[in-house]
Scaffold this active site. Structure first.
Site, PDB file in Angstrom:
ATOM      1  N   CYS A 101       0.806  -1.223   0.000  1.00  0.00           N
ATOM      2  CA  CYS A 101       0.000   0.000   0.000  1.00  0.00           C
ATOM      3  C   CYS A 101       0.836   1.269   0.000  1.00  0.00           C
ATOM      4  O   CYS A 101       0.328   2.362   0.203  1.00  0.00           O
ATOM      5  CB  CYS A 101      -0.922   0.004   1.215  1.00  0.00           C
ATOM      6  SG  CYS A 101      -2.060  -1.376   1.170  1.00  0.00           S
ATOM      7  N   ASP A 102       2.139   1.140  -0.185  1.00  0.00           N
ATOM      8  CA  ASP A 102       3.008   2.304  -0.147  1.00  0.00           C
ATOM      9  C   ASP A 102       3.180   2.874  -1.552  1.00  0.00           C
ATOM     10  O   ASP A 102       3.356   2.125  -2.521  1.00  0.00           O
ATOM     11  CB  ASP A 102       4.369   1.886   0.402  1.00  0.00           C
ATOM     12  CG  ASP A 102       5.225   3.070   0.773  1.00  0.00           C
ATOM     13  OD1 ASP A 102       5.496   3.244   1.969  1.00  0.00           O
ATOM     14  OD2 ASP A 102       5.630   3.826  -0.138  1.00  0.00           O
TER      15      ASP A 102
END
Ligand SMILES: *Cc1c(COP(=O)(O)O)cnc(C)c1O
Length: 377
Positions: A329-330
């Site tokens: 999710c980065d």
């Protein structure tokens, strides 16, 4: 995926396709063609007189890779107790291990000395003092700073000293009871500029003479790593590099010197293929995004530092332009941009070529994604 793509060895490609066809192993995983590793090992050093190869373990420290290299009789270059323990577990003799990290932790140094490692790099007075205390009498070689232009992964700023300081460091090591045996440098990783080796050996030669004038007779030149592999561009080949290096060494340095080479990337890089799966697709503004189950954090770290991989996807659809991203999710987890690939379905395989070096060794379990397994084929 029937045609051999441009940027892979044909035999490796056949083996990879067979492996994928015959197993339904869950992705992501990294395949390493052991035959290609063997070929690279027999090639590297062949063109340089009196040379010995020490594989830089950080490129890929997988235990099966290390066992293979051990069976081929290569030496190893290490920097930490973890790397040392791996080699110890497979019985690599201390005479085949050197450490070229100029800044060693106390724990590593103690364990390396205990194990019997006797070759250490350094580039500071403080390290001389540390070595004199923990490894009295050991063989040391000074790290010279050399041009890194044209390397895709430059290393020159972190380590290495200029000529005058290097000469003083050799003297200081002798004064402290160490045995100054040589000089090392690193032209930068993925170095595609033959001139860097010329310039580096020239500089080393000057230092060699300066040391001689101060009564220090050196006997080893360690030319580090840096041999490049083909990702998406052609690179200068190992034979060409070694021919030039050998010429300069033969012309300018004594006949009986030992030459150490520390290849990492060139040993395992192009023997590796990552097998991943397309997990999603999305249109965001003008961009087509493709998400796969391996990313910057669990294997493709070098992609954010400028390494551009070649990809192959199982699809016959029209070619489109993609932004390729990993599963976490980065927002740093974007592997590549403007990648031309036929549109895959989610669930299709996506292969990342020449990914055997500096992938698994950089991988973390960030965001809960496990580190992919390495499989020798
Ligand atoms: C990383 C490293 C190497 C290997 O470099 P490659 O570019 O992968 O060949 C060799 N020597 C030292 C000291 C290193 O730090």
């Amino acid at each position: 995926m029937n045609i051999t793509p441009e940027f892979i060895n044909e035999k490796t490609w056949t083996k990879v396709l067979n492996y994928i066809a015959l197993t339904d192993k869950e992705s992501p995983y990294l395949l390493i063609d052991s035959e290609l590793v063997r070929e690279k090992v027999s090639l590297i050093g062949k063109g340089i007189r009196n040379s010995k190869v020490f594989y830089a373990v950080k490129a890929n420290p997988d235990i099966e890779v290390l066992k293979l290299l051990n069976s081929l009789g290569t030496g190893f270059e290490i920097a930490s107790e973890g790397e040392l323990q791996m080699l110890a577990s497979i019985g690599v003799e201390p005479e085949r291990i050197i450490t070229s990290n100029p800044m060693k932790t106390f724990k590593f140094l103690e364990q390396a000395v205990d194990y019997g490692v006797t070759y250490y790099a350094y580039d500071s007075n403080a390290e001389v003092e540390k070595l004199a205390r923990h490894a009295p009498g050991c063989n040391v070689y000074v790290r010279l700073s050399v041009p890194n232009e044209g390397s895709e992964w430059p290393l020159s700023k972190k380590f290495g000293v200029e000529m005058d300081e290097a000469a003083e460091l050799l003297l200081y090591a002798k004064e402290k009871g160490l045995n100054p045996v040589g000089i090392t440098f690193h032209v930068g990783s993925q170095c595609n500029n033959v001139y860097n080796w010329n310039a580096a050996v020239d500089k080393a030669r000057d230092l060699w003479e300066a040391a001689g004038q101060h009564g220090i007779k050196l006997k080893m030149l360690n030319i580090g790593g840096g041999y490049p592999i083909r990702y998406t561009k052609n690179v200068v080949d190992i034979e060409t590099i070694e021919k030039k290096v050998n010429k300069v060494i033969c012309q300018k340095l004594p006949h009986d010197i030992d030459v150490f080479i520390e290849p990492g990337r060139a040993v395992v890089g192009d023997a590796g293929v990552f097998v991943s799966t397309v997990i999603g697709k999305a249109k965001r503004g003008d961009e087509n995004w493709l998400y796969i189950d391996v990313g910057v954090f669990n294997g493709l770290m070098e992609s954010i530092g400028g390494i551009k991989y070649a990809y192959v996807v199982g699809s016959r659809s029209d070619v489109m332009t993609w932004t390729l991203a990993g599963p976490s999710c980065d927002s740093f987890d974007v592997i590549d941009r403007e990648v031309e690939l036929p549109e895959p379905e989610t669930g299709n395989r996506l292969l990342i070529l020449s990914s055997g070096a500096y992938t698994i060794s950089y991988a973390s379990e960030f965001n809960g994604f496990s580190i992919p397994k390495t499989i020798l084929i």
